[in-house]
Scaffold this motif. Structure first.
Motif, PDB file in Angstrom:
ATOM      1  N   GLY A   1       0.859  -1.182   0.000  1.00 39.17           N
ATOM      2  CA  GLY A   1       0.000   0.000   0.000  1.00 39.17           C
ATOM      3  C   GLY A   1       0.890   1.224   0.000  1.00 39.17           C
ATOM      4  O   GLY A   1       2.116   1.111  -0.102  1.00 39.17           O
ATOM      5  N   TYR A   2       0.307   2.379   0.146  1.00 37.83           N
ATOM      6  CA  TYR A   2       1.106   3.603   0.188  1.00 37.83           C
ATOM      7  C   TYR A   2       2.001   3.628   1.415  1.00 37.83           C
ATOM      8  O   TYR A   2       1.600   3.206   2.508  1.00 37.83           O
ATOM      9  CB  TYR A   2       0.212   4.840   0.211  1.00 37.83           C
ATOM     10  N   GLU A   3       3.232   4.124   1.241  1.00 33.95           N
ATOM     11  CA  GLU A   3       4.160   4.363   2.344  1.00 33.95           C
ATOM     12  C   GLU A   3       4.492   5.850   2.331  1.00 33.95           C
ATOM     13  O   GLU A   3       4.866   6.398   1.299  1.00 33.95           O
ATOM     14  CB  GLU A   3       5.442   3.554   2.167  1.00 33.95           C
ATOM     15  N   HIS A   4       4.347   6.496   3.482  1.00 31.44           N
ATOM     16  CA  HIS A   4       4.705   7.905   3.640  1.00 31.44           C
ATOM     17  C   HIS A   4       5.901   7.985   4.581  1.00 31.44           C
ATOM     18  O   HIS A   4       5.853   7.413   5.676  1.00 31.44           O
ATOM     19  CB  HIS A   4       3.543   8.695   4.250  1.00 31.44           C
ATOM     20  N   ILE A   5       6.943   8.674   4.158  1.00 30.80           N
ATOM     21  CA  ILE A   5       8.140   8.865   4.972  1.00 30.80           C
ATOM     22  C   ILE A   5       8.402  10.362   5.078  1.00 30.80           C
ATOM     23  O   ILE A   5       8.526  11.050   4.066  1.00 30.80           O
ATOM     24  CB  ILE A   5       9.382   8.191   4.328  1.00 30.80           C
ATOM     25  N   LEU A   6       8.495  10.860   6.314  1.00 31.80           N
ATOM     26  CA  LEU A   6       8.874  12.250   6.565  1.00 31.80           C
ATOM     27  C   LEU A   6      10.208  12.220   7.299  1.00 31.80           C
ATOM     28  O   LEU A   6      10.303  11.670   8.412  1.00 31.80           O
ATOM     29  CB  LEU A   6       7.816  12.968   7.405  1.00 31.80           C
ATOM     30  N   VAL A   7      11.245  12.766   6.678  1.00 28.65           N
ATOM     31  CA  VAL A   7      12.578  12.791   7.274  1.00 28.65           C
ATOM     32  C   VAL A   7      12.613  13.932   8.295  1.00 28.65           C
ATOM     33  O   VAL A   7      12.529  15.103   7.937  1.00 28.65           O
ATOM     34  CB  VAL A   7      13.678  12.969   6.205  1.00 28.65           C
ATOM     35  N   LEU A   8      12.734  13.555   9.578  1.00 24.01           N
ATOM     36  CA  LEU A   8      12.685  14.532  10.667  1.00 24.01           C
ATOM     37  C   LEU A   8      14.063  15.047  11.062  1.00 24.01           C
ATOM     38  O   LEU A   8      14.186  16.180  11.543  1.00 24.01           O
ATOM     39  CB  LEU A   8      12.013  13.909  11.902  1.00 24.01           C
ATOM     40  N   SER A   9      15.088  14.223  10.890  1.00 20.84           N
ATOM     41  CA  SER A   9      16.461  14.656  11.166  1.00 20.84           C
ATOM     42  C   SER A   9      17.408  13.830  10.312  1.00 20.84           C
ATOM     43  O   SER A   9      17.078  12.713   9.913  1.00 20.84           O
ATOM     44  CB  SER A   9      16.812  14.481  12.651  1.00 20.84           C
ATOM     45  N   GLY A  10      18.569  14.377  10.016  1.00 17.20           N
ATOM     46  CA  GLY A  10      19.545  13.672   9.193  1.00 17.20           C
ATOM     47  C   GLY A  10      19.062  13.531   7.772  1.00 17.20           C
ATOM     48  O   GLY A  10      18.310  14.367   7.253  1.00 17.20           O
ATOM     49  N   SER A  11      19.464  12.448   7.125  1.00 17.40           N
ATOM     50  CA  SER A  11      19.050  12.195   5.744  1.00 17.40           C
ATOM     51  C   SER A  11      19.109  10.705   5.464  1.00 17.40           C
ATOM     52  O   SER A  11      19.791   9.956   6.156  1.00 17.40           O
ATOM     53  CB  SER A  11      19.942  12.939   4.754  1.00 17.40           C
ATOM     54  N   GLN A  12      18.370  10.307   4.445  1.00 19.82           N
ATOM     55  CA  GLN A  12      18.439   8.930   3.976  1.00 19.82           C
ATOM     56  C   GLN A  12      18.501   8.943   2.461  1.00 19.82           C
ATOM     57  O   GLN A  12      18.150   9.921   1.798  1.00 19.82           O
ATOM     58  CB  GLN A  12      17.285   8.074   4.493  1.00 19.82           C
ATOM     59  N   THR A  13      18.968   7.829   1.926  1.00 20.62           N
ATOM     60  CA  THR A  13      19.129   7.684   0.490  1.00 20.62           C
ATOM     61  C   THR A  13      18.464   6.383   0.069  1.00 20.62           C
ATOM     62  O   THR A  13      18.539   5.387   0.787  1.00 20.62           O
ATOM     63  CB  THR A  13      20.633   7.660   0.128  1.00 20.62           C
ATOM     64  N   ASP A  14      17.804   6.418  -1.085  1.00 22.82           N
ATOM     65  CA  ASP A  14      17.233   5.195  -1.643  1.00 22.82           C
ATOM     66  C   ASP A  14      17.500   5.164  -3.139  1.00 22.82           C
ATOM     67  O   ASP A  14      18.311   5.948  -3.641  1.00 22.82           O
ATOM     68  CB  ASP A  14      15.746   5.040  -1.299  1.00 22.82           C
ATOM     69  N   ASP A  15      16.818   4.283  -3.835  1.00 23.54           N
ATOM     70  CA  ASP A  15      17.064   4.077  -5.257  1.00 23.54           C
ATOM     71  C   ASP A  15      16.779   5.309  -6.113  1.00 23.54           C
ATOM     72  O   ASP A  15      17.254   5.389  -7.242  1.00 23.54           O
ATOM     73  CB  ASP A  15      16.229   2.903  -5.777  1.00 23.54           C
ATOM     74  N   VAL A  16      15.988   6.261  -5.610  1.00 25.19           N
ATOM     75  CA  VAL A  16      15.657   7.441  -6.421  1.00 25.19           C
ATOM     76  C   VAL A  16      16.419   8.694  -6.015  1.00 25.19           C
ATOM     77  O   VAL A  16      16.299   9.716  -6.656  1.00 25.19           O
ATOM     78  CB  VAL A  16      14.135   7.738  -6.426  1.00 25.19           C
ATOM     79  N   GLY A  17      17.211   8.645  -4.917  1.00 26.54           N
ATOM     80  CA  GLY A  17      18.003   9.808  -4.575  1.00 26.54           C
ATOM     81  C   GLY A  17      18.264   9.979  -3.093  1.00 26.54           C
ATOM     82  O   GLY A  17      17.998   9.098  -2.277  1.00 26.54           O
ATOM     83  N   HIS A  18      18.782  11.164  -2.788  1.00 20.20           N
ATOM     84  CA  HIS A  18      19.164  11.547  -1.425  1.00 20.20           C
ATOM     85  C   HIS A  18      18.072  12.447  -0.855  1.00 20.20           C
ATOM     86  O   HIS A  18      17.632  13.386  -1.533  1.00 20.20           O
ATOM     87  CB  HIS A  18      20.501  12.295  -1.472  1.00 20.20           C
ATOM     88  N   HIS A  19      17.652  12.193   0.391  1.00 20.69           N
ATOM     89  CA  HIS A  19      16.510  12.884   0.968  1.00 20.69           C
ATOM     90  C   HIS A  19      16.884  13.499   2.321  1.00 20.69           C
ATOM     91  O   HIS A  19      16.962  12.801   3.331  1.00 20.69           O
ATOM     92  CB  HIS A  19      15.339  11.907   1.120  1.00 20.69           C
ATOM     93  N   PRO A  20      17.113  14.812   2.368  1.00 20.91           N
ATOM     94  CA  PRO A  20      17.513  15.487   3.608  1.00 20.91           C
ATOM     95  C   PRO A  20      16.316  15.782   4.518  1.00 20.91           C
ATOM     96  O   PRO A  20      15.156  15.576   4.143  1.00 20.91           O
ATOM     97  CB  PRO A  20      18.143  16.786   3.098  1.00 20.91           C
ATOM     98  N   THR A  21      16.626  16.282   5.697  1.00 24.97           N
ATOM     99  CA  THR A  21      15.607  16.688   6.668  1.00 24.97           C
ATOM    100  C   THR A  21      14.530  17.535   5.992  1.00 24.97           C
ATOM    101  O   THR A  21      14.836  18.415   5.197  1.00 24.97           O
ATOM    102  CB  THR A  21      16.256  17.503   7.807  1.00 24.97           C
ATOM    103  N   GLY A  22      13.274  17.236   6.309  1.00 27.44           N
ATOM    104  CA  GLY A  22      12.154  17.985   5.762  1.00 27.44           C
ATOM    105  C   GLY A  22      11.548  17.378   4.519  1.00 27.44           C
ATOM    106  O   GLY A  22      10.528  17.853   4.032  1.00 27.44           O
ATOM    107  N   THR A  23      12.144  16.320   3.999  1.00 21.59           N
ATOM    108  CA  THR A  23      11.638  15.679   2.791  1.00 21.59           C
ATOM    109  C   THR A  23      10.463  14.763   3.130  1.00 21.59           C
ATOM    110  O   THR A  23      10.533  13.988   4.084  1.00 21.59           O
ATOM    111  CB  THR A  23      12.741  14.850   2.105  1.00 21.59           C
ATOM    112  N   LEU A  24       9.400  14.842   2.342  1.00 20.27           N
ATOM    113  CA  LEU A  24       8.278  13.918   2.428  1.00 20.27           C
ATOM    114  C   LEU A  24       8.325  13.021   1.200  1.00 20.27           C
ATOM    115  O   LEU A  24       8.317  13.517   0.070  1.00 20.27           O
ATOM    116  CB  LEU A  24       6.940  14.663   2.477  1.00 20.27           C
TER     117      LEU A  24
END
Length: 115
Positions: free
Chosen positions: A62-85
């Motif tokens: 189903g749908y997955e929602h991720i809100l980056v609250l601190s730091g950053s994460q990276t996945d197959d589509v790119g780098h996602h810093p704090t504040g990214t939904l």
């Protein structure tokens, strides 16, 4: 009786994370469950990645929602810093890792399938 779930200070999570009862989730990743429906239904939790941690490849039922609250994460589509939904639609899959560590709010419509 249903109760409203209220979390305060999420945008200041780095200074309040010690107040939460974190549980092991995967190697290098802790979780703070917010709610979990039965039978692999919807769920929400905070995930805390240690520096260098990665989540196994998984597919979204189903749908997955991720809100980056601190730091950053990276996945197959790119780098996602704090504040990214990030919103991953059903049927998508990816690997996730965090070089420097991060804390994210994860909300699943249906639980993921680890591949």
């Amino acid at each position: 009786m249903n109760q409203i779930i209220q979390l305060q200070g999420l945008f200041d999570i780095l200074s309040t994370q010690h107040q939460l009862q974190w549980q092991p989730f995967h190697d290098g990743i802790d979780c703070y469950p917010i709610y979990e429906a039965v039978n692999q239904g919807s769920a929400a939790m905070l995930l805390r990645y240690q520096a260098g941690a990665s989540a196994p490849k998984h597919r979204h039922a189903g749908y997955e929602h991720i809100l980056v609250l601190s730091g950053s994460q990276t996945d197959d589509v790119g780098h996602h810093p704090t504040g990214t939904l990030l919103i991953h639609p059903p049927g998508t899959d990816h690997n996730v890792h965090s070089v420097d560590g991060c804390i994210v709010l994860a909300i699943w419509e249906k639980r993921v399938e680890f591949l």
